[in-house]
Enzyme design. Structure first.
Site, PDB file in Angstrom:
ATOM      1  N   HIS A  63       2.603  14.547  -0.337  1.00 20.08           N
ATOM      2  CA  HIS A  63       2.768  14.451   0.941  1.00 20.08           C
ATOM      3  C   HIS A  63       4.283  14.713   1.149  1.00 20.08           C
ATOM      4  O   HIS A  63       4.941  15.371   1.884  1.00 20.08           O
ATOM      5  CB  HIS A  63       2.827  13.035   1.335  1.00 20.08           C
ATOM      6  N   HIS A  77      -6.056   0.417   5.877  1.00 23.16           N
ATOM      7  CA  HIS A  77      -6.140   1.440   7.029  1.00 23.16           C
ATOM      8  C   HIS A  77      -6.820   1.085   8.230  1.00 23.16           C
ATOM      9  O   HIS A  77      -6.675   1.639   9.277  1.00 23.16           O
ATOM     10  CB  HIS A  77      -6.972   2.805   6.524  1.00 23.16           C
ATOM     11  N   TYR A  93      -9.398  11.453   4.229  1.00 21.00           N
ATOM     12  CA  TYR A  93      -9.612  11.319   2.712  1.00 21.00           C
ATOM     13  C   TYR A  93     -10.838  11.981   2.219  1.00 21.00           C
ATOM     14  O   TYR A  93     -10.986  12.405   1.291  1.00 21.00           O
ATOM     15  CB  TYR A  93      -9.532   9.914   2.552  1.00 21.00           C
ATOM     16  N   GLU A 149      -3.352  14.880   2.709  1.00 21.14           N
ATOM     17  CA  GLU A 149      -4.060  14.321   1.867  1.00 21.14           C
ATOM     18  C   GLU A 149      -4.525  14.888   0.372  1.00 21.14           C
ATOM     19  O   GLU A 149      -4.702  14.151  -0.562  1.00 21.14           O
ATOM     20  CB  GLU A 149      -5.339  13.286   2.174  1.00 21.14           C
ATOM     21  N   HIS A 195      -0.219  11.714  -5.722  1.00 25.94           N
ATOM     22  CA  HIS A 195      -0.693  11.912  -4.171  1.00 25.94           C
ATOM     23  C   HIS A 195       0.586  11.856  -3.258  1.00 25.94           C
ATOM     24  O   HIS A 195       0.516  12.641  -2.284  1.00 25.94           O
ATOM     25  CB  HIS A 195      -1.854  10.828  -4.023  1.00 25.94           C
ATOM     26  N   GLU A 196       1.187  10.715  -3.505  1.00 25.02           N
ATOM     27  CA  GLU A 196       2.499  10.530  -2.579  1.00 25.02           C
ATOM     28  C   GLU A 196       3.242  11.934  -2.693  1.00 25.02           C
ATOM     29  O   GLU A 196       3.934  12.236  -1.652  1.00 25.02           O
ATOM     30  CB  GLU A 196       3.119   9.131  -2.860  1.00 25.02           C
ATOM     31  N   HIS A 230       0.840  -1.142   0.026  1.00 23.72           N
ATOM     32  CA  HIS A 230       0.047  -0.075   0.057  1.00 23.72           C
ATOM     33  C   HIS A 230       0.798   1.144   0.140  1.00 23.72           C
ATOM     34  O   HIS A 230       1.893   1.459   0.739  1.00 23.72           O
ATOM     35  CB  HIS A 230      -0.781  -0.143   1.326  1.00 23.72           C
ATOM     36  N   ALA A 231       0.781   2.174  -0.869  1.00 19.75           N
ATOM     37  CA  ALA A 231       1.558   3.452  -1.197  1.00 19.75           C
ATOM     38  C   ALA A 231       1.476   4.188   0.153  1.00 19.75           C
ATOM     39  O   ALA A 231       0.713   4.427   0.584  1.00 19.75           O
ATOM     40  CB  ALA A 231       1.208   4.167  -2.234  1.00 19.75           C
TER      41      ALA A 231
HETATM   42  O1  X8Z Z   1      -4.112   5.291   1.243  1.00 20.07           O
HETATM   43  C1  X8Z Z   1      -4.050   6.221   0.593  1.00 20.07           C
HETATM   44  C2  X8Z Z   1      -2.854   6.725  -0.243  1.00 20.07           C
HETATM   45  C3  X8Z Z   1      -1.815   6.769   0.931  1.00 20.07           C
HETATM   46  S1  X8Z Z   1      -2.211   7.975   2.033  1.00 20.07           S
HETATM   47  C4  X8Z Z   1      -2.445   5.789  -1.232  1.00 20.07           C
HETATM   48  N1  X8Z Z   1      -5.399   6.625  -0.224  1.00 20.07           N
HETATM   49  C5  X8Z Z   1      -6.681   6.017   0.272  1.00 20.07           C
HETATM   50  C6  X8Z Z   1      -6.963   4.742  -0.201  1.00 20.07           C
HETATM   51  O2  X8Z Z   1      -6.013   4.254  -0.949  1.00 20.07           O
HETATM   52  O3  X8Z Z   1      -7.822   4.160   0.628  1.00 20.07           O
HETATM   53  C7  X8Z Z   1      -5.522   7.672  -1.281  1.00 20.07           C
HETATM   54  C8  X8Z Z   1      -6.832   7.781  -1.465  1.00 20.07           C
HETATM   55  C9  X8Z Z   1      -7.760   6.890  -0.462  1.00 20.07           C
HETATM   56 ZN    ZN Z   2      -1.964   9.816   1.305  1.00 26.07          ZN
END
Ligand code: X8Z
Ligand code: ZN
Length: 610
Positions: free
Chosen positions: A385, A509, A519, A409, A381-382, A352-353
């Site tokens: 940050h 998460h 988000y 975010e 997105h990354e 997960h990024a």
């Molecule tokens: O988790 C993330 C990023 C890292 S903060 C890749 N996002 C959420 C997800 O993937 O569930 C970005 C959008 C929503």
């Molecule tokens: Zn993020």
């Protein structure tokens, strides 16, 4: 903060900083316990010492967490658990000690640091050392269980998370989709007992800090009373809900056309395995099924990138180049040396990024990048940050965080909104900009990701708020999850679920303990930032055609907001960039206005709602 340093968190997390002044509103006690009132000088000395210790321990802990995520083994999990135990204990100590200075008159920056310290731990630990260790072990194990999760069939073939994501995005075989959808959810079954125990222990820690429960602590991090924050998120949701309702209705109808109306439930909900994403959180991958003649974007970004010969490194370099084009400093050499940009073949990593603020001179991303439209956007997105980290690096550690977590975010996403067809032409990826007849397609493509995401991003923490408060009992964990998914998203599980399942845990998460309301807020804010940037750039025309690529004036203004970090309440930061002090969904509505009109036309005569 949060005790890890990934994705929008920072070393300030160690100081428990991402929560704000309003934390005290949730307090059930918290007054000074000592007889003699401490002095302002003592408060200043306390903060200085805490910041010094936070930097020292944060340097070490960052390395431990990085190694765990990049080499997932039983040993690195143990090392991370120990680092977590130490940092959480330190943050708990600071939070409790900071409360000794309640009511003491100190300079404004010191007061803000003290208040941030009192409320910024994501998963607080009990003072009892045995319990604190148990909690840290559970957290690290949940992380590693998710990171090494695979779906294995009886014939011994296995699928990693990346393969699951790809199949969900590209397969159009409903039986295969159903199998893979359910298969991924086996990963989280073993997490259930641990998660329940984690909630108990974290709540004990939260109560030691004077909060009713861990959810109350989370909601207190937005420079406003926690109860007002709930009202605020509801207000924003009501702004955008009509747009979501229109999209859901159209998507349901088109999926019915493709898969057969008899496969669509009569109650108006969409089976969750048909939406192109294993969590049904963003639906852009079914664009081809939803778009029709009127709504053709004119190009497919994945195809354009592949045909353009892009590899993962070029995706990253292209992203960096957007930020430098508006005047932000290039990334340090160590970013390129130390980041993980493609999935290694020889070991387990957390794919997960994420973006990491290891120290003021060491920022990194970890991402199993593929050359796809999704990852092109995720890279931006990354990098959002990362450029936030590098912009506020001169702040004291207490303020090295986003104005609130939704700001962190939103930055990269606002930039990604600017990667318009016109921008792709500038990069040489497209020969010419598609004409205005393609606008509906472009907007539909964006809406399938951005608008579809809104209720999902509310559900994740509505579930956790309920779990932490005890409104959702362990015996109903899975039922409550699906009740929320049905109510807010209008989707339904495609196969029977039971309390033997733990479907929330199949979303990164949840085992990773990353709060998710950020988000939701980011999706509101990114359109506000984008709209303001376009106004600053003097752009005239339909908002979705604007790119602020190369605009140094926008860059200077952005930099000024980013450089503030968390030093001021977030409305100050918002005002610095947008001129307003309120989060507001109308920028998102304006962006999608032509699409809303079109969707409502399409939906005429259909029975919408669920
Ligand atoms: O988790 C993330 C990023 C890292 S903060 C890749 N996002 C959420 C997800 O993937 O569930 C970005 C959008 C929503
Ligand atoms: Zn993020």
């Amino acid at each position: 903060m949060k005790l890890n340093l990934k994705s929008g968190a920072s070393l300030a997390v160690i100081l428990a900083m991402s929560l704000g002044l309003a934390a005290c509103a949730e307090k059930t006690d918290g007054g000074p316990t000592e007889a003699a009132a401490p002095t302002a000088a003592e408060a200043i000395a306390f903060v200085a010492d805490a910041e010094k210790r936070a930097v020292e321990l944060g340097d070490f802990a960052g390395k431990a967490f990085w190694v765990q995520a990049n080499f997932v083994t039983v040993d690195t999990t143990g090392i991370a658990a120990y680092a977590d135990q130490l940092t959480t204990a330190m943050a708990m100590e600071f939070a409790k000690d900071a409360a000794r200075f309640n009511g003491i008159d100190v300079p404004a920056d010191v007061r803000r640091k003290l208040e941030l310290m009192k409320g910024g731990i994501t998963i607080p630990a009990p003072n009892d050392k045995v319990k604190a260790k148990e909690l840290a072990d559970i957290k690290a194990n949940l992380d590693s269980t998710y990171a090494s999760g695979e779906y294995c069939r009886e014939d011994g073939t296995c699928m990693s998370d990346r393969e699951i994501i790809k199949t969900m995005a590209t397969s159009r075989d409903p039986e295969e989709l159903k199998e893979v959808w359910a298969g991924w959810r086996k990963v989280s079954v073993p997490m259930r007992g641990d998660y329940e125990r984690m909630v108990e222990l974290a709540n004990e820690g939260a109560r030691e800090l004077g909060f009713a429960d861990t959810g109350a602590l989370w909601r207190g991090g937005y420079d406003m009373p926690a109860d007002d924050f709930v009202v605020e998120t509801e207000r924003l949701w009501q702004q955008v809900k009509p747009l979501y309702d229109s999209l859901q209705c159209h998507v349901k109808a088109r999926l019915g056309d493709y898969y057969g109306a008899r496969n669509m439930p009569e109650d108006g909900k969409i089976p969750a395995h048909l939406l192109g994403n294993v969590w049904a959180q963003q639906w852009g991958n079914i664009y081809d099924l939803v778009a029709d003649g009127d709504a053709d974007a004119g190009y497919d970004l994945t195809q354009v990138l592949v045909e353009g010969g892009y590899d993962a490194m070029q995706v990253a370099k292209t992203g960096e180049q957007f930020f430098t084009s508006i005047g932000l400093d290039p990334l340090p050499e160590t970013f390129w040396e130390r980041s993980l940009i493609t999935k290694p073949r020889d070991r387990k990593v957390q794919c997960h990024a994420s973006a990491w603020d290891m120290s003021t001179t060491d920022v990194r991303i970890k991402m199993c990048t593929e050359v796809t439209a999704d990852d092109f956007r995720t890279m931006h997105h990354e990098l959002g940050h990362i450029f936030y980290y590098t912009s506020y690096k001169d702040q004291p550690i207490s303020f090295r965080s986003g104005a609130h977590d939704g700001f962190h975010e939103a930055i990269g996403d606002a930039v990604a909104l600017s990667t318009t067809p016109n921008y792709l032409v500038e990069l040489g990826l497209l020969n010419e900009e598609p004409d205005a007849s393609k606008d509906l397609g472009l907007l539909l493509d964006q809406a399938l990701d951005k608008v579809a995401f809104m209720p999902f991003s509310l559900v994740v923490d509505k579930w956790r708020w309920g779990v932490f408060s005890g409104d959702i009992k362990p015996a109903d964990y899975n039922k409550a999850w699906w009740d929320l998914r049905e109510e807010y998203q209008g989707i339904v599980a495609p196969v029977e679920r039971s309390e033997a399942d733990f479907d929330p845990g199949a979303k990164y998460h949840i085992p990773g303990n990353t709060p998710y309301t950020r988000y939701f807020l980011a999706h509101i804010l990114q359109f506000q930032f984008y709209k303001s940037a376009c106004a600053e750039a003097g752009f005239e025309g339909a908002l979705h055609r604007c790119s602020f690529y190369g605009n140094k004036q926008v860059g200077a203004k952005l930099k000024a907001m980013l450089a503030m970090g968390q030093s001021k309440p977030w409305p100050d930061a918002l005002e610095a960039f947008t001129g307003t002090r309120q989060m507001d969904g109308t920028a998102m509505l304006e962006y999608f206005a032509p699409l809303k009109t079109w969707l409502d036309e399409q939906n005429k005569g259909r029975s919408c709602g669920w």
